[in-house]
Design a protein around this motif. Sequence first.
Motif, PDB file in Angstrom:
ATOM      1  N   UNK A  31       0.565  -0.887  -0.085  1.00 38.26           N
ATOM      2  CA  UNK A  31      -0.068  -0.044  -0.225  1.00 38.26           C
ATOM      3  C   UNK A  31       0.512   0.827  -0.733  1.00 38.26           C
ATOM      4  N   UNK A  32       2.016   1.590   0.623  1.00 38.33           N
ATOM      5  CA  UNK A  32       3.268   2.565   0.351  1.00 38.33           C
ATOM      6  C   UNK A  32       3.379   2.634  -1.185  1.00 38.33           C
ATOM      7  N   UNK A  33       3.526   1.097  -1.894  1.00 39.37           N
ATOM      8  CA  UNK A  33       4.100   1.658  -2.912  1.00 39.37           C
ATOM      9  C   UNK A  33       3.535   2.350  -3.847  1.00 39.37           C
ATOM     10  N   UNK A  34       1.937   2.086  -4.022  1.00 38.60           N
ATOM     11  CA  UNK A  34       0.761   2.298  -4.320  1.00 38.60           C
ATOM     12  C   UNK A  34       0.439   4.148  -3.695  1.00 38.60           C
ATOM     13  N   UNK A  35       0.616   3.980  -2.601  1.00 37.42           N
ATOM     14  CA  UNK A  35       1.541   5.998  -2.676  1.00 37.42           C
ATOM     15  C   UNK A  35       2.585   6.376  -2.701  1.00 37.42           C
ATOM     16  N   UNK A  36       2.776   6.135  -2.643  1.00 44.05           N
ATOM     17  CA  UNK A  36       4.551   6.146  -3.571  1.00 44.05           C
ATOM     18  C   UNK A  36       4.368   6.976  -5.424  1.00 44.05           C
ATOM     19  N   UNK A  37       3.487   5.492  -5.498  1.00 46.45           N
ATOM     20  CA  UNK A  37       3.201   6.270  -6.971  1.00 46.45           C
ATOM     21  C   UNK A  37       2.375   7.068  -7.841  1.00 46.45           C
ATOM     22  N   UNK A  38       1.134   7.247  -6.537  1.00 54.07           N
ATOM     23  CA  UNK A  38       0.554   8.366  -6.859  1.00 54.07           C
ATOM     24  C   UNK A  38       1.151   9.126  -6.619  1.00 54.07           C
ATOM     25  N   UNK A  39       1.819   9.502  -5.965  1.00 55.97           N
ATOM     26  CA  UNK A  39       2.033  10.893  -5.509  1.00 55.97           C
ATOM     27  C   UNK A  39       3.329  11.285  -6.335  1.00 55.97           C
ATOM     28  N   UNK A  40       4.258  10.438  -6.683  1.00 54.92           N
ATOM     29  CA  UNK A  40       5.699  10.578  -7.573  1.00 54.92           C
ATOM     30  C   UNK A  40       5.380  10.901  -8.930  1.00 54.92           C
ATOM     31  N   UNK A  41       3.997   9.599  -9.857  1.00 51.70           N
ATOM     32  CA  UNK A  41       3.882   9.547 -10.669  1.00 51.70           C
ATOM     33  C   UNK A  41       2.234  10.834 -11.105  1.00 51.70           C
ATOM     34  N   UNK A  42       1.836  11.761  -9.962  1.00 49.39           N
ATOM     35  CA  UNK A  42       0.503  12.596 -10.095  1.00 49.39           C
ATOM     36  C   UNK A  42       0.811  13.262 -11.751  1.00 49.39           C
ATOM     37  N   UNK A  43       2.146  13.756 -11.719  1.00 48.64           N
ATOM     38  CA  UNK A  43       2.161  14.705 -12.782  1.00 48.64           C
ATOM     39  C   UNK A  43       3.474  13.956 -13.546  1.00 48.64           C
ATOM     40  N   UNK A  44       2.934  13.682 -14.788  1.00 49.47           N
ATOM     41  CA  UNK A  44       3.579  11.842 -15.763  1.00 49.47           C
ATOM     42  C   UNK A  44       5.050  12.790 -15.788  1.00 49.47           C
ATOM     43  N   UNK A  59       4.267  11.000   2.320  1.00 45.95           N
ATOM     44  CA  UNK A  59       4.172   9.315   2.668  1.00 45.95           C
ATOM     45  C   UNK A  59       4.814   8.149   3.377  1.00 45.95           C
ATOM     46  N   UNK A  60       5.910   8.474   3.455  1.00 48.33           N
ATOM     47  CA  UNK A  60       6.529   7.914   4.179  1.00 48.33           C
ATOM     48  C   UNK A  60       6.590   7.895   5.790  1.00 48.33           C
ATOM     49  N   UNK A  61       5.910   9.364   6.561  1.00 45.03           N
ATOM     50  CA  UNK A  61       6.374   8.997   7.739  1.00 45.03           C
ATOM     51  C   UNK A  61       4.559   8.576   8.076  1.00 45.03           C
ATOM     52  N   UNK A  62       3.466   8.820   7.451  1.00 46.23           N
ATOM     53  CA  UNK A  62       2.138   7.984   7.070  1.00 46.23           C
ATOM     54  C   UNK A  62       2.434   6.457   7.580  1.00 46.23           C
ATOM     55  N   UNK A  63       3.175   5.718   6.374  1.00 42.62           N
ATOM     56  CA  UNK A  63       3.380   4.308   6.384  1.00 42.62           C
ATOM     57  C   UNK A  63       4.340   4.297   7.279  1.00 42.62           C
ATOM     58  N   UNK A  64       4.898   4.874   8.445  1.00 43.85           N
ATOM     59  CA  UNK A  64       5.715   4.301   9.822  1.00 43.85           C
ATOM     60  C   UNK A  64       6.979   4.230   9.351  1.00 43.85           C
ATOM     61  N   UNK A  65       8.105   4.666   7.837  1.00 43.17           N
ATOM     62  CA  UNK A  65       9.108   5.382   7.899  1.00 43.17           C
ATOM     63  C   UNK A  65       9.429   6.632   9.365  1.00 43.17           C
ATOM     64  N   UNK A  66      10.956   5.603   9.751  1.00 47.50           N
ATOM     65  CA  UNK A  66      11.346   6.655  10.592  1.00 47.50           C
ATOM     66  C   UNK A  66      12.286   8.205  10.344  1.00 47.50           C
ATOM     67  N   UNK A  67      12.145   9.417  10.463  1.00 48.66           N
ATOM     68  CA  UNK A  67      12.741  10.528  10.428  1.00 48.66           C
ATOM     69  C   UNK A  67      14.480  10.404  10.619  1.00 48.66           C
ATOM     70  N   UNK A  68      14.952  10.965  10.358  1.00 48.44           N
ATOM     71  CA  UNK A  68      15.083  12.044  10.042  1.00 48.44           C
ATOM     72  C   UNK A  68      15.311  11.669   7.728  1.00 48.44           C
ATOM     73  N   UNK A  69      14.302  12.256   7.142  1.00 52.00           N
ATOM     74  CA  UNK A  69      14.086  11.399   5.762  1.00 52.00           C
ATOM     75  C   UNK A  69      15.720  11.925   4.819  1.00 52.00           C
ATOM     76  N   UNK A  70      16.127  13.349   4.691  1.00 51.48           N
ATOM     77  CA  UNK A  70      17.406  13.380   3.873  1.00 51.48           C
ATOM     78  C   UNK A  70      16.855  13.694   2.525  1.00 51.48           C
ATOM     79  N   UNK A  71      15.999  13.977   2.546  1.00 47.89           N
ATOM     80  CA  UNK A  71      15.283  13.179   0.332  1.00 47.89           C
ATOM     81  C   UNK A  71      15.802  14.373  -0.438  1.00 47.89           C
ATOM     82  N   UNK A  72      16.145  15.118  -1.140  1.00 48.54           N
ATOM     83  CA  UNK A  72      16.454  15.580  -1.819  1.00 48.54           C
ATOM     84  C   UNK A  72      15.738  15.466  -3.449  1.00 48.54           C
ATOM     85  N   UNK A  73      15.847  16.667  -3.891  1.00 48.59           N
ATOM     86  CA  UNK A  73      14.781  16.733  -5.163  1.00 48.59           C
ATOM     87  C   UNK A  73      16.180  15.420  -6.375  1.00 48.59           C
TER      88      UNK A  73
END
Length: 203
Positions: A31-44, A59-73
Amino acid sequence: MRYIRPVSTPRDAHAFDDDWSTRHSVLSTARRTAALVNVLSAVPPGDGPAPGPDAVAEVLRAYGEKEPFDLTARDVEGMREAAVLLREVFAAESADAAAHVLNRLLGAHTGRLRLTSHGGGAPWHPHLDGDDDAPWPEWFLASSCMALTVLVWDRQRPPGRTCVSGSCRNVFIAGGSGPERRYCSRRCATRERVAQHRRRGDG
Protein backbone atom coordinates in the motif's frame (compact mmCIF):
# COMPACT_ATOMS: atom_id res chain seq x y z
CA MET A 1 19.42 5.95 4.65
CA ARG A 2 16.25 4.27 5.91
CA TYR A 3 16.16 5.02 9.60
CA ILE A 4 14.43 2.74 12.07
CA ARG A 5 14.34 3.66 15.73
CA PRO A 6 17.83 2.96 17.15
CA VAL A 7 18.31 0.92 20.28
CA SER A 8 21.10 1.26 22.80
CA THR A 9 21.27 -2.40 23.79
CA PRO A 10 20.39 -5.62 21.95
CA ARG A 11 16.87 -6.82 22.56
CA ASP A 12 15.02 -10.03 21.90
CA ALA A 13 12.91 -9.92 18.74
CA HIS A 14 9.73 -10.26 20.84
CA ALA A 15 10.54 -7.01 22.62
CA PHE A 16 10.06 -4.81 19.57
CA ASP A 17 6.95 -2.67 19.29
CA ASP A 18 3.87 -4.83 18.86
CA ASP A 19 2.80 -2.83 15.82
CA TRP A 20 6.10 -3.21 13.94
CA SER A 21 4.90 -6.25 11.99
CA THR A 22 1.68 -4.46 11.10
CA ARG A 23 3.43 -1.27 9.98
CA HIS A 24 5.96 -3.17 7.90
CA SER A 25 3.83 -6.09 6.71
CA VAL A 26 3.81 -7.10 3.06
CA LEU A 27 0.36 -5.56 2.60
CA SER A 28 1.34 -2.31 4.30
CA THR A 29 4.49 -2.11 2.19
CA ALA A 30 2.47 -2.74 -0.97
CA ARG A 31 0.00 0.00 0.00
CA ARG A 32 2.93 2.34 0.65
CA THR A 33 4.15 1.48 -2.84
CA ALA A 34 0.80 2.47 -4.35
CA ALA A 35 0.71 5.70 -2.34
CA LEU A 36 4.24 6.62 -3.43
CA VAL A 37 3.54 5.75 -7.07
CA ASN A 38 0.50 8.03 -6.93
CA VAL A 39 2.29 11.02 -5.41
CA LEU A 40 5.38 10.56 -7.59
CA SER A 41 3.47 10.21 -10.86
CA ALA A 42 0.56 12.57 -10.24
CA VAL A 43 2.16 14.55 -13.05
CA PRO A 44 3.73 12.24 -15.67
CA PRO A 45 7.46 12.77 -16.29
CA GLY A 46 7.88 15.25 -19.12
CA ASP A 47 4.53 16.93 -18.36
CA GLY A 48 5.67 18.86 -15.32
CA PRO A 49 7.96 18.97 -12.31
CA ALA A 50 8.34 16.16 -9.81
CA PRO A 51 6.70 16.58 -6.40
CA GLY A 52 8.77 18.16 -3.67
CA PRO A 53 10.62 16.09 -1.08
CA ASP A 54 8.08 17.15 1.56
CA ALA A 55 5.22 15.49 -0.34
CA VAL A 56 7.15 12.22 -0.56
CA ALA A 57 8.21 12.45 3.08
CA GLU A 58 4.56 12.82 4.10
CA VAL A 59 3.75 9.44 2.52
CA LEU A 60 6.78 7.79 4.11
CA ARG A 61 5.78 9.17 7.49
CA ALA A 62 2.19 7.97 7.08
CA TYR A 63 3.42 4.43 6.48
CA GLY A 64 5.66 4.24 9.50
CA GLU A 65 9.09 5.08 8.11
CA LYS A 66 11.27 6.79 10.67
CA GLU A 67 12.75 10.24 10.31
CA PRO A 68 15.02 11.96 9.44
CA PHE A 69 14.42 11.35 5.73
CA ASP A 70 16.95 13.77 4.20
CA LEU A 71 15.29 13.48 0.81
CA THR A 72 16.72 15.63 -1.96
CA ALA A 73 15.19 16.70 -5.26
CA ARG A 74 17.56 14.24 -6.96
CA ASP A 75 16.30 11.42 -4.72
CA VAL A 76 12.72 12.26 -5.63
CA GLU A 77 13.53 12.33 -9.34
CA GLY A 78 15.05 8.86 -9.05
CA MET A 79 12.02 7.62 -7.12
CA ARG A 80 9.82 9.10 -9.82
CA GLU A 81 11.63 7.02 -12.43
CA ALA A 82 11.11 3.94 -10.24
CA ALA A 83 7.40 4.79 -9.98
CA VAL A 84 7.10 4.68 -13.78
CA LEU A 85 8.53 1.15 -13.75
CA LEU A 86 6.28 0.02 -10.89
CA ARG A 87 3.19 1.42 -12.63
CA GLU A 88 3.62 -1.39 -15.18
CA VAL A 89 2.94 -3.95 -12.44
CA PHE A 90 -0.33 -2.22 -11.54
CA ALA A 91 -1.33 -2.10 -15.22
CA ALA A 92 -0.90 -5.88 -15.61
CA GLU A 93 -4.17 -7.64 -16.46
CA SER A 94 -3.22 -11.07 -15.14
CA ALA A 95 -0.95 -12.79 -12.65
CA ASP A 96 1.19 -13.99 -15.56
CA ALA A 97 1.62 -10.46 -16.88
CA ALA A 98 2.40 -9.06 -13.41
CA ALA A 99 4.94 -11.85 -12.81
CA HIS A 100 6.61 -11.12 -16.16
CA VAL A 101 7.02 -7.43 -15.28
CA LEU A 102 8.23 -8.20 -11.77
CA ASN A 103 10.75 -10.76 -13.03
CA ARG A 104 12.16 -8.13 -15.38
CA LEU A 105 12.40 -5.54 -12.60
CA LEU A 106 13.90 -8.02 -10.13
CA GLY A 107 16.51 -9.09 -12.67
CA ALA A 108 17.50 -5.59 -13.72
CA HIS A 109 17.10 -3.41 -10.63
CA THR A 110 17.43 -5.35 -7.38
CA GLY A 111 20.21 -7.06 -5.47
CA ARG A 112 20.40 -10.45 -3.83
CA LEU A 113 17.88 -11.37 -1.16
CA ARG A 114 19.29 -10.74 2.31
CA LEU A 115 18.09 -10.39 5.90
CA THR A 116 18.78 -7.29 7.95
CA SER A 117 17.95 -6.02 11.42
CA HIS A 118 19.35 -2.53 10.71
CA GLY A 119 22.05 -3.08 13.29
CA GLY A 120 19.64 -4.44 15.90
CA GLY A 121 17.13 -1.61 15.53
CA ALA A 122 14.41 -3.81 14.04
CA PRO A 123 13.34 -7.44 13.81
CA TRP A 124 15.08 -9.43 11.08
CA HIS A 125 13.37 -8.88 7.74
CA PRO A 126 14.22 -9.32 4.03
CA HIS A 127 15.67 -6.68 1.73
CA LEU A 128 16.53 -6.67 -1.95
CA ASP A 129 18.47 -3.40 -2.06
CA GLY A 130 22.26 -3.39 -1.99
CA ASP A 131 22.67 -2.45 1.68
CA ASP A 132 20.95 -0.69 4.55
CA ASP A 133 22.18 2.70 3.28
CA ALA A 134 21.07 2.22 -0.31
CA PRO A 135 19.86 5.36 -2.10
CA TRP A 136 16.18 6.17 -1.80
CA PRO A 137 15.29 5.21 -5.41
CA GLU A 138 16.97 1.80 -5.04
CA TRP A 139 15.26 1.17 -1.69
CA PHE A 140 11.85 2.20 -3.06
CA LEU A 141 12.06 0.00 -6.14
CA ALA A 142 13.52 -3.01 -4.32
CA SER A 143 11.14 -2.96 -1.35
CA SER A 144 8.18 -2.43 -3.67
CA CYS A 145 9.17 -5.33 -5.92
CA MET A 146 9.52 -7.52 -2.84
CA ALA A 147 6.02 -6.74 -1.55
CA LEU A 148 4.30 -6.94 -4.93
CA THR A 149 6.05 -10.24 -5.70
CA VAL A 150 4.83 -11.78 -2.46
CA LEU A 151 1.26 -10.65 -3.19
CA VAL A 152 1.34 -12.31 -6.62
CA TRP A 153 2.72 -15.47 -5.00
CA ASP A 154 0.15 -15.44 -2.20
CA ARG A 155 -2.94 -14.50 -4.23
CA GLN A 156 -2.14 -15.77 -7.75
CA ARG A 157 -3.61 -12.61 -9.20
CA PRO A 158 -2.32 -9.13 -10.06
CA PRO A 159 -1.33 -7.32 -6.85
CA GLY A 160 -3.06 -4.11 -7.82
CA ARG A 161 -4.87 -2.13 -10.45
CA THR A 162 -5.02 1.26 -12.12
CA CYS A 163 -8.22 3.21 -11.46
CA VAL A 164 -10.55 2.89 -14.45
CA SER A 165 -11.87 6.42 -14.03
CA GLY A 166 -10.89 8.42 -17.07
CA SER A 167 -10.00 11.41 -14.91
CA CYS A 168 -7.78 9.52 -12.45
CA ARG A 169 -4.28 8.04 -12.77
CA ASN A 170 -4.10 6.50 -9.30
CA VAL A 171 -3.07 2.93 -8.66
CA PHE A 172 -4.24 0.82 -5.72
CA ILE A 173 -3.68 -2.56 -4.09
CA ALA A 174 -6.41 -5.04 -4.99
CA GLY A 175 -8.35 -6.82 -2.27
CA GLY A 176 -7.55 -10.40 -1.46
CA SER A 177 -11.04 -11.76 -2.11
CA GLY A 178 -14.52 -10.71 -3.13
CA PRO A 179 -15.56 -8.67 -6.17
CA GLU A 180 -12.67 -7.08 -8.02
CA ARG A 181 -12.26 -3.36 -7.38
CA ARG A 182 -12.23 -1.11 -10.41
CA TYR A 183 -11.79 2.28 -8.78
CA CYS A 184 -9.12 3.57 -6.42
CA SER A 185 -11.68 5.18 -4.11
CA ARG A 186 -15.39 5.63 -3.45
CA ARG A 187 -15.01 9.18 -4.68
CA CYS A 188 -13.93 8.00 -8.14
CA ALA A 189 -16.64 5.32 -8.23
CA THR A 190 -19.33 7.84 -7.29
CA ARG A 191 -18.07 10.38 -9.82
CA GLU A 192 -18.20 7.78 -12.60
CA ARG A 193 -21.70 6.61 -11.63
CA VAL A 194 -22.94 10.21 -11.69
CA ALA A 195 -21.30 10.79 -15.08
CA GLN A 196 -22.88 7.63 -16.50
CA HIS A 197 -26.30 8.66 -15.16
CA ARG A 198 -25.96 12.08 -16.79
CA ARG A 199 -24.92 10.54 -20.10
CA ARG A 200 -27.98 8.27 -20.07
CA GLY A 201 -30.18 11.26 -19.24
CA ASP A 202 -28.70 13.30 -22.11
CA GLY A 203 -29.20 10.37 -24.48
